[in-house]
Design a protein around this motif. Structure first.
Motif, PDB file in Angstrom:
ATOM      1  N   ALA A 101       0.830  -1.205   0.000  1.00  0.00           N
ATOM      2  CA  ALA A 101       0.000   0.000   0.000  1.00  0.00           C
ATOM      3  C   ALA A 101       0.863   1.253   0.000  1.00  0.00           C
ATOM      4  N   GLU A 102       1.912   1.233   0.829  1.00  0.00           N
ATOM      5  CA  GLU A 102       2.772   2.409   0.931  1.00  0.00           C
ATOM      6  C   GLU A 102       3.567   2.626  -0.358  1.00  0.00           C
ATOM      7  N   ILE A 103       4.065   1.556  -0.948  1.00  0.00           N
ATOM      8  CA  ILE A 103       4.813   1.659  -2.205  1.00  0.00           C
ATOM      9  C   ILE A 103       3.920   2.231  -3.304  1.00  0.00           C
ATOM     10  N   SER A 104       2.688   1.721  -3.373  1.00  0.00           N
ATOM     11  CA  SER A 104       1.750   2.180  -4.396  1.00  0.00           C
ATOM     12  C   SER A 104       1.468   3.671  -4.251  1.00  0.00           C
ATOM     13  N   LEU A 105       1.278   4.112  -3.019  1.00  0.00           N
ATOM     14  CA  LEU A 105       1.041   5.532  -2.764  1.00  0.00           C
ATOM     15  C   LEU A 105       2.230   6.379  -3.195  1.00  0.00           C
ATOM     16  N   VAL A 106       3.410   5.987  -2.758  1.00  0.00           N
ATOM     17  CA  VAL A 106       4.605   6.768  -3.037  1.00  0.00           C
ATOM     18  C   VAL A 106       4.909   6.794  -4.526  1.00  0.00           C
ATOM     19  N   GLU A 107       4.740   5.663  -5.206  1.00  0.00           N
ATOM     20  CA  GLU A 107       5.025   5.613  -6.642  1.00  0.00           C
ATOM     21  C   GLU A 107       4.147   6.597  -7.401  1.00  0.00           C
ATOM     22  N   ASN A 108       2.852   6.591  -7.104  1.00  0.00           N
ATOM     23  CA  ASN A 108       1.933   7.498  -7.789  1.00  0.00           C
ATOM     24  C   ASN A 108       2.226   8.951  -7.472  1.00  0.00           C
ATOM     25  N   LEU A 109       2.571   9.226  -6.208  1.00  0.00           N
ATOM     26  CA  LEU A 109       2.872  10.602  -5.817  1.00  0.00           C
ATOM     27  C   LEU A 109       4.156  11.092  -6.474  1.00  0.00           C
ATOM     28  N   GLN A 110       5.152  10.234  -6.572  1.00  0.00           N
ATOM     29  CA  GLN A 110       6.408  10.623  -7.207  1.00  0.00           C
ATOM     30  C   GLN A 110       6.223  10.930  -8.679  1.00  0.00           C
ATOM     31  N   ARG A 111       5.316  10.226  -9.313  1.00  0.00           N
ATOM     32  CA  ARG A 111       5.144  10.376 -10.759  1.00  0.00           C
ATOM     33  C   ARG A 111       4.025  11.340 -11.123  1.00  0.00           C
ATOM     34  N   ASP A 112       3.440  12.030 -10.160  1.00  0.00           N
ATOM     35  CA  ASP A 112       2.343  12.970 -10.420  1.00  0.00           C
ATOM     36  C   ASP A 112       1.203  12.290 -11.179  1.00  0.00           C
ATOM     37  N   ASP A 113       0.886  11.051 -10.795  1.00  0.00           N
ATOM     38  CA  ASP A 113      -0.138  10.288 -11.500  1.00  0.00           C
ATOM     39  C   ASP A 113      -1.543  10.488 -10.926  1.00  0.00           C
ATOM     40  N   PRO A 136      -5.688  16.099  -8.011  1.00  0.00           N
ATOM     41  CA  PRO A 136      -5.420  16.803  -6.744  1.00  0.00           C
ATOM     42  C   PRO A 136      -6.088  16.184  -5.515  1.00  0.00           C
ATOM     43  N   ILE A 137      -7.300  15.650  -5.669  1.00  0.00           N
ATOM     44  CA  ILE A 137      -7.999  15.059  -4.521  1.00  0.00           C
ATOM     45  C   ILE A 137      -7.405  13.697  -4.182  1.00  0.00           C
ATOM     46  N   GLU A 138      -7.098  12.886  -5.193  1.00  0.00           N
ATOM     47  CA  GLU A 138      -6.438  11.602  -4.940  1.00  0.00           C
ATOM     48  C   GLU A 138      -5.084  11.821  -4.257  1.00  0.00           C
ATOM     49  N   GLU A 139      -4.375  12.873  -4.696  1.00  0.00           N
ATOM     50  CA  GLU A 139      -3.078  13.192  -4.102  1.00  0.00           C
ATOM     51  C   GLU A 139      -3.241  13.542  -2.622  1.00  0.00           C
ATOM     52  N   ALA A 140      -4.216  14.394  -2.321  1.00  0.00           N
ATOM     53  CA  ALA A 140      -4.454  14.794  -0.931  1.00  0.00           C
ATOM     54  C   ALA A 140      -4.830  13.592  -0.073  1.00  0.00           C
ATOM     55  N   MET A 141      -5.652  12.696  -0.610  1.00  0.00           N
ATOM     56  CA  MET A 141      -6.067  11.507   0.135  1.00  0.00           C
ATOM     57  C   MET A 141      -4.889  10.548   0.337  1.00  0.00           C
ATOM     58  N   ALA A 142      -3.979  10.499  -0.644  1.00  0.00           N
ATOM     59  CA  ALA A 142      -2.792   9.653  -0.504  1.00  0.00           C
ATOM     60  C   ALA A 142      -1.907  10.156   0.632  1.00  0.00           C
ATOM     61  N   TYR A 143      -1.715  11.483   0.709  1.00  0.00           N
ATOM     62  CA  TYR A 143      -0.938  12.048   1.811  1.00  0.00           C
ATOM     63  C   TYR A 143      -1.598  11.714   3.145  1.00  0.00           C
ATOM     64  N   GLN A 144      -2.914  11.853   3.181  1.00  0.00           N
ATOM     65  CA  GLN A 144      -3.644  11.579   4.421  1.00  0.00           C
ATOM     66  C   GLN A 144      -3.466  10.124   4.861  1.00  0.00           C
ATOM     67  N   ARG A 145      -3.497   9.202   3.899  1.00  0.00           N
ATOM     68  CA  ARG A 145      -3.303   7.786   4.224  1.00  0.00           C
ATOM     69  C   ARG A 145      -1.898   7.528   4.770  1.00  0.00           C
ATOM     70  N   LEU A 146      -0.896   8.161   4.137  1.00  0.00           N
ATOM     71  CA  LEU A 146       0.477   7.971   4.606  1.00  0.00           C
ATOM     72  C   LEU A 146       0.637   8.459   6.041  1.00  0.00           C
ATOM     73  N   LEU A 147      -0.054   9.535   6.375  1.00  0.00           N
ATOM     74  CA  LEU A 147       0.034  10.084   7.731  1.00  0.00           C
ATOM     75  C   LEU A 147      -0.719   9.226   8.739  1.00  0.00           C
ATOM     76  N   LYS A 148      -1.939   8.815   8.380  1.00  0.00           N
ATOM     77  CA  LYS A 148      -2.797   8.130   9.347  1.00  0.00           C
ATOM     78  C   LYS A 148      -2.529   6.625   9.419  1.00  0.00           C
ATOM     79  N   GLU A 149      -2.485   5.957   8.257  1.00  0.00           N
ATOM     80  CA  GLU A 149      -2.357   4.503   8.254  1.00  0.00           C
ATOM     81  C   GLU A 149      -0.941   4.024   8.536  1.00  0.00           C
TER      82      GLU A 149
END
Length: 297
Positions: free
Chosen positions: A123-135, A138-151
């Motif tokens: 889960a963490e790799i998938s989040l980071v990969e998408n965030l690194q590649r700007d894939d 804006p809302i998916e990006e914000a939710m990904a950051y939130q998941r990294l912080l909370k989960e």
């Protein structure tokens, strides 16, 4: 940290896996890892591969997928997908976009690298990969950051380091999640920009946020025009009370007669002490010339 490929993200993300930092490896270790990679790389049928259900990216741009599919038809899938065995199929850890494009291109199999990670690591790799590649939008990006912080119990500084962005950028991104859900949908669909969204954050009333967002879409308002609308909503101008002047019915009757005589809209605006002005509307140059003839000019 420079924004780079997935390898750098995985290095910082999971330091205890077989993907270690290159500057800590000896030459013999690098050689061993290369041999292991060669063993785990293989061609796999697309029908045996399934996407990760916890993939943070929910929307895939069809035009860019078609472009990638055309490239794949010419050159094939150059970068292998990262997958892991899940029962009778392989689950994508990184490379769902390539998998989708390969299907569009009509391929039967693709190159893959088989890895083993825990569900949390995947889960963490998938989040980071998408965030690194700007894939992400804006809302998916914000939710990904939130998941990294909370989960994953990461701090904002740690998230910033993993995705090569500033702490401020991450904070500003996550603020979008405070918007009304419908407004978030508009941003995710590209109907309004993140700039519009940041302006709407000043409006606490969620229903009013939706109304202004729809106005932005309908009237194609710029961010600056939206700021003006929000200011007006938050600080409405006081409505001046109309002064009831004497002999009002006389002026109303006179106004109606002028409308009929001139064939256009006429407005008499009265002031105190028997002063005022008469406004006569015209709608074209020909209309203006017609009025001048009525006045004998």
């Amino acid at each position: 940290m420079k924004k780079g490929g997935l390898g750098r993200g995985l290095d910082s993300l999971i330091p205890n896996t077989n993907i270690e930092k290159k500057n800590d490896l000896q030459k013999s270790q690098i050689t061993k890892r290369e041999k292991e990679d060669q063993k785990s790389e293989m061609m796999l049928r697309l029908s045996k591969i399934e996407p990760n259900r916890r993939q943070p990216r929910k929307q895939f741009d069809e035009d860019t997928l078609v472009e990638l599919a055309e490239s794949i038809k010419l050159y094939g899938v150059i970068q292998p997908l990262i997958v892991q065995l899940k029962g009778d199929h392989y689950e994508i850890i990184a490379g769902e976009r390539r998998w989708r494009a390969a299907k569009l291109a009509g391929l039967k199999e693709v190159p893959v690298m088989v890895r083993e990670y825990t569900d949390k690591e995947v889960a963490e790799i998938s989040l980071v990969e998408n965030l690194q590649r700007d894939d992400l939008n804006p809302i998916e990006e914000a939710m990904a950051y939130q998941r990294l912080l909370k989960e994953f119990n990461l701090k904002q500084d740690e998230v910033a380091e993993r995705v090569s962005k500033s702490r401020t950028a991450i904070t500003n991104s996550m603020r979008l999640l405070k918007l009304d859900e419908k407004v978030q949908e508009f941003i995710a669909e590209g109907l309004i920009s993140t700039g519009h969204g940041k302006v709407l954050l000043a409006v606490e009333d969620k229903e009013l946020q939706r109304e202004i967002a729809r106005q932005i879409i309908d009237e194609k308002l710029s961010v600056r025009e939206t700021e003006a609308v929000v200011r007006l909503c938050l600080n409405p101008r006081p409505v001046k009370e109309e002064i009831e002047l004497p002999h009002q019915e006389i002026y109303v009757d006179f106004e109606e007669k002028m409308k009929q005589r001139m064939g256009t809209k006429v407005k008499i605006k009265r002031k105190e002490e028997n002063k005022g002005k008469i406004e006569i509307d015209y709608y074209s140059l020909e209309d203006f010339e017609r009025l001048m003839q009525l006045f004998g000019i």
